[in-house]
Design a protein around this motif. Structure first.
Motif, PDB file in Angstrom:
ATOM      1  N   ALA A  69       0.839  -1.206   0.000  1.00 40.89           N
ATOM      2  CA  ALA A  69       0.000   0.000   0.000  1.00 40.89           C
ATOM      3  C   ALA A  69       0.871   1.253   0.000  1.00 40.89           C
ATOM      4  N   LYS A  70       0.551   2.166  -0.872  1.00 42.13           N
ATOM      5  CA  LYS A  70       1.280   3.433  -0.946  1.00 42.13           C
ATOM      6  C   LYS A  70       0.848   4.329   0.207  1.00 42.13           C
ATOM      7  N   PRO A  71       1.784   4.737   1.071  1.00 39.08           N
ATOM      8  CA  PRO A  71       1.397   5.591   2.202  1.00 39.08           C
ATOM      9  C   PRO A  71       0.868   6.935   1.710  1.00 39.08           C
ATOM     10  N   ARG A  72      -0.285   7.352   2.219  1.00 41.51           N
ATOM     11  CA  ARG A  72      -0.897   8.613   1.793  1.00 41.51           C
ATOM     12  C   ARG A  72      -1.100   9.587   2.956  1.00 41.51           C
ATOM     13  N   PHE A  73      -1.727   9.095   4.034  1.00 45.33           N
ATOM     14  CA  PHE A  73      -2.076   9.967   5.153  1.00 45.33           C
ATOM     15  C   PHE A  73      -1.615   9.356   6.467  1.00 45.33           C
ATOM     16  N   ILE A  74      -1.242  10.230   7.397  1.00 50.32           N
ATOM     17  CA  ILE A  74      -0.803   9.764   8.714  1.00 50.32           C
ATOM     18  C   ILE A  74      -1.470  10.601   9.796  1.00 50.32           C
ATOM     19  N   THR A  75      -1.787   9.963  10.920  1.00 47.43           N
ATOM     20  CA  THR A  75      -2.220  10.708  12.105  1.00 47.43           C
ATOM     21  C   THR A  75      -1.160  10.470  13.182  1.00 47.43           C
ATOM     22  N   ALA A  76      -1.056  11.407  14.125  1.00 48.02           N
ATOM     23  CA  ALA A  76      -0.045  11.250  15.179  1.00 48.02           C
ATOM     24  C   ALA A  76      -0.612  11.662  16.529  1.00 48.02           C
ATOM     25  N   GLY A  77      -0.527  10.761  17.494  1.00 52.95           N
ATOM     26  CA  GLY A  77      -0.910  11.066  18.872  1.00 52.95           C
ATOM     27  C   GLY A  77       0.353  11.172  19.709  1.00 52.95           C
ATOM     28  N   PHE A  78       0.567  12.340  20.305  1.00 49.64           N
ATOM     29  CA  PHE A  78       1.773  12.581  21.101  1.00 49.64           C
ATOM     30  C   PHE A  78       1.443  12.476  22.580  1.00 49.64           C
ATOM     31  N   ILE A  79       2.188  11.676  23.307  1.00 49.88           N
ATOM     32  CA  ILE A  79       2.098  11.664  24.760  1.00 49.88           C
ATOM     33  C   ILE A  79       3.434  12.192  25.261  1.00 49.88           C
ATOM     34  N   LEU A  80       3.404  13.361  25.868  1.00 49.98           N
ATOM     35  CA  LEU A  80       4.633  14.050  26.265  1.00 49.98           C
ATOM     36  C   LEU A  80       4.766  13.996  27.773  1.00 49.98           C
ATOM     37  N   ARG A  81       5.974  13.790  28.233  1.00 46.37           N
ATOM     38  CA  ARG A  81       6.205  13.817  29.658  1.00 46.37           C
ATOM     39  C   ARG A  81       6.523  15.254  30.048  1.00 46.37           C
ATOM     40  N   ALA A  82       5.835  15.752  31.079  1.00 48.39           N
ATOM     41  CA  ALA A  82       6.130  17.097  31.571  1.00 48.39           C
ATOM     42  C   ALA A  82       7.622  17.162  31.857  1.00 48.39           C
ATOM     43  N   GLY A  83       8.251  18.251  31.472  1.00 46.95           N
ATOM     44  CA  GLY A  83       9.693  18.365  31.643  1.00 46.95           C
ATOM     45  C   GLY A  83      10.443  18.162  30.342  1.00 46.95           C
ATOM     46  N   LEU A  84       9.757  17.580  29.373  1.00 45.17           N
ATOM     47  CA  LEU A  84      10.362  17.480  28.032  1.00 45.17           C
ATOM     48  C   LEU A  84      10.618  18.900  27.557  1.00 45.17           C
ATOM     49  N   ARG A  85      11.804  19.166  27.065  1.00 35.85           N
ATOM     50  CA  ARG A  85      12.094  20.513  26.599  1.00 35.85           C
ATOM     51  C   ARG A  85      11.427  20.748  25.247  1.00 35.85           C
ATOM     52  N   ALA A  86      10.835  21.921  25.111  1.00 38.43           N
ATOM     53  CA  ALA A  86      10.159  22.233  23.849  1.00 38.43           C
ATOM     54  C   ALA A  86      11.138  22.151  22.684  1.00 38.43           C
ATOM     55  N   GLU A  87      12.391  22.519  22.941  1.00 39.73           N
ATOM     56  CA  GLU A  87      13.400  22.440  21.875  1.00 39.73           C
ATOM     57  C   GLU A  87      13.596  20.988  21.430  1.00 39.73           C
ATOM     58  N   THR A  88      13.552  20.091  22.397  1.00 40.28           N
ATOM     59  CA  THR A  88      13.680  18.667  22.068  1.00 40.28           C
ATOM     60  C   THR A  88      12.506  18.243  21.195  1.00 40.28           C
ATOM     61  N   LEU A  89      11.309  18.628  21.640  1.00 40.05           N
ATOM     62  CA  LEU A  89      10.107  18.261  20.896  1.00 40.05           C
ATOM     63  C   LEU A  89      10.148  18.835  19.490  1.00 40.05           C
ATOM     64  N   GLU A  90      10.613  20.060  19.390  1.00 43.54           N
ATOM     65  CA  GLU A  90      10.654  20.678  18.067  1.00 43.54           C
ATOM     66  C   GLU A  90      11.612  19.935  17.132  1.00 43.54           C
ATOM     67  N   LYS A  91      12.730  19.514  17.656  1.00 45.47           N
ATOM     68  CA  LYS A  91      13.672  18.745  16.824  1.00 45.47           C
ATOM     69  C   LYS A  91      13.001  17.470  16.293  1.00 45.47           C
ATOM     70  N   ILE A  92      12.232  16.854  17.172  1.00 41.43           N
ATOM     71  CA  ILE A  92      11.527  15.623  16.794  1.00 41.43           C
ATOM     72  C   ILE A  92      10.495  15.909  15.705  1.00 41.43           C
ATOM     73  N   VAL A  93       9.760  16.990  15.905  1.00 45.75           N
ATOM     74  CA  VAL A  93       8.697  17.333  14.960  1.00 45.75           C
ATOM     75  C   VAL A  93       9.289  17.736  13.604  1.00 45.75           C
ATOM     76  N   VAL A  94      10.393  18.445  13.633  1.00 46.00           N
ATOM     77  CA  VAL A  94      11.073  18.820  12.388  1.00 46.00           C
ATOM     78  C   VAL A  94      11.492  17.559  11.630  1.00 46.00           C
TER      79      VAL A  94
END
Lengths: 356, 356
Positions: free
Chosen positions: A107-132
């Motif tokens: 199957a050719k991948p077309r659409f994706i959904t993402a559910g994020f469970i973040l631990r408080a204390g995760l640095r936003a910069e870390t999260l941004e690197k992941i999202v990028v």
């Protein structure tokens, strides 16, 4: 969705001791290993209650009876630690893992959904690197993220983030990858060296006192699958050898088709560094997870051509025929360099937790 | 998928102080509250990198440009603590939450995927209860779980399990629920008492020293939505007032349509026990989450009929018209019992974490 989820039926037919009821008492890390305990958990608990004809097919992605077009759905949760490792990170993994589960169904991948469970204390910069990293991979894959959700849980000792992606793909061709189609004589192909991902994650957890350049192989395999489909290679079945490694994946295919699989020691591609690391750390190479490799069982007549097609892609330059299917017996067998044969069983317990 | 994910555009247009950059530094529990900080996280981090025309529509479920049929995709992660609460549990919530995100788009829930992240030490019996609950809810909803995945993470202090579900639904009718269609004079309807879910979860966390019979309202609202569609009610927009409650959800709709919403204090249904609990615990009723209620903006001419249709269902016997849309100004206003009007802003910070 991990193949483990739906390949449990396979496992309970095995003759190894299945009497101990593994799904009473506490859930242990081995239940997440992709091996036998994961299988029992899924079969005896999840599928027991949630099974249905589509789920029970135990494929990487669920093909849905949709209107007009053949579509596929899949899901995969990602909890890898550390979040960043040589060659990738949890973001990239979360996109590739789900694309690959669709890809191995054709199957050719077309659409994706993402559910994020973040631990408080995760640095936003870390999260941004992941999202990028997710964004880059989505762009490369030409896949759209269409829905998301975010939850936050209490602080932990380390930065943590779990990402569950679901993928929606379309089957634009008429072939069906199904283990039932496997015949004696079919060849087993892998698209590159095995185990790089698990070795890279393990080595990034702590300093084992040796230098290395091992990188995860995490990558979207759809371009490879697409090229094989376009060339009309007769693909009988396909998997991505993630948790539980090559040995577990091939055991599952063997039981699903009711035939034996023989792989040859010198033919399975491993990088010399991964081999050395596995030896030093006492890990069995055949059980190490890859996150950007495809494993295909193809018609004998197409095997050489398939390998040539794969090798044209930099991510698959080490593609090789590693073995074949036999109709005498069952299970997975390894022909050693000395010519003797030994069985490779399904993963027992855990090799290394939280690799994906 | 939580509306919060995609309703961020709404929030950044608000005039409250948006200068503090909330997505540098540590992620805090308020980032998971569904309020303003969640919004900033999504807009300034997730959508910044992952945005696309479908995701940017910021709907509960993403409608996909599919072949022939209109389909919708959504996702929702569930981290509620405790795992079991009066009226429901994380399993039931994980099915209803995702069905409801499809339902408020007018999409009939058809298929669901589930990614389980289990904490080592979770008792298998606990997990089985959760899975049984999912199975019951799936059966009731006539929805198939078609794909799953399981990962296990290290032991924690309490039994924990996170469930991320993705849902696939089809739109079998021609109407479109979109805030752009909202006009002055349209009526605001809710399908039952508000806040029962959040109150039930809060009260099951610890003993506050008073007896009560408050139960979560967690339920699949598709049967209600379906009945309204079948009766050709002119539905302008629909939401489920989960995290952030009625006030946050209506603020988002108000900004999305560029009109003011006025709700009337005596008209919003609350159970007397929830009211009493909120008063004792200092919680604002208008910000308490529900998990089995629909909130609809409907054409004035159809409002009475819609309420009658809803009231025929036991889960919606308290359905009511609670307010209306005005074209002078913006935002959400509450007309108190004394006749005065006060603004109800979007949730700031967190009311109670991990309610869903």
């Amino acid at each position: 969705m991990d193949p483990a989820w739906f390949q449990v039926r396979v496992r309970v037919q095995r003759t190894i001791n299945m009497k101990d009821n593994l799904v009473t008492g506490d859930i242990g890390l081995a239940h997440g290993s992709g091996g036998r305990k994961t299988g029992r958990l899924i079969k005896d608990l999840f599928l027991k209650h949630l099974g249905n004809p589509i789920a029970n097919r135990m494929e990487d992605a669920a093909e849905l009876p949709a209107q007009g077009t053949r579509i596929a759905l899949t899901t995969d949760s990602h909890v890898v630690q550390p979040l960043f490792f040589p060659g990738g990170d949890i973001g990239r993994l979360s996109i590739c893992g789900t694309c690959n589960d669709l890809a191995v169904k054709g199957a050719k991948p077309r659409f994706i959904t993402a559910g994020f469970i973040l631990r408080a204390g995760l640095r936003a910069e870390t999260l941004e690197k992941i999202v990028v990293s997710m964004a880059e991979e989505l762009h490369k894959a030409n896949v759209l993220l269409v829905a998301g959700d975010t939850k936050v849980i209490e602080t932990g000792e380390v930065e943590e983030c779990y990402i569950t992606t679901a993928g929606f793909g379309v089957l634009e061709h008429n072939s069906t990858f199904a283990p039932e189609r496997i015949e004696a004589g079919d060849k087993v192909i892998v698209s590159g060296t095995i185990g790089d991902h698990e070795a890279a994650v393990l080595l990034s957890r702590q300093d084992f006192g040796f230098e290395h350049h091992i990188k995860s192989d995490v990558a979207n395999i759809w371009p490879l699958v697409s090229a094989l489909i376009d060339a009309e290679i007769d693909i009988k079945a396909m998997r991505d050898p993630t948790r539980g490694g090559l040995a577990t994946t091939l055991n599952e295919l063997s039981t699903a088709c009711g035939k034996a699989v023989l792989i040859k020691e010198g033919h399975v591609p491993f990088s010399s560094e991964v081999k050395a690391a596995a030896e030093m750390l006492g890990l069995d190479l055949y059980y190490l997870a890859s996150e950007g490799r495809l494993l295909a069982i193809v018609n004998e007549k197409d095997a050489e051509k398939a390998v040539e097609i794969l090798q044209a892609y930099p991510q698959a330059r080490d593609a090789a025929i590693i073995g074949e299917v036999h109709d005498d017996g069952q299970g997975l067998w390894l022909e050693t360099l000395l010519g003797s044969q030994r069985p490779l069983l399904i993963l027992e317990g855990e090799q290394l937790p939280r690799i994906c």
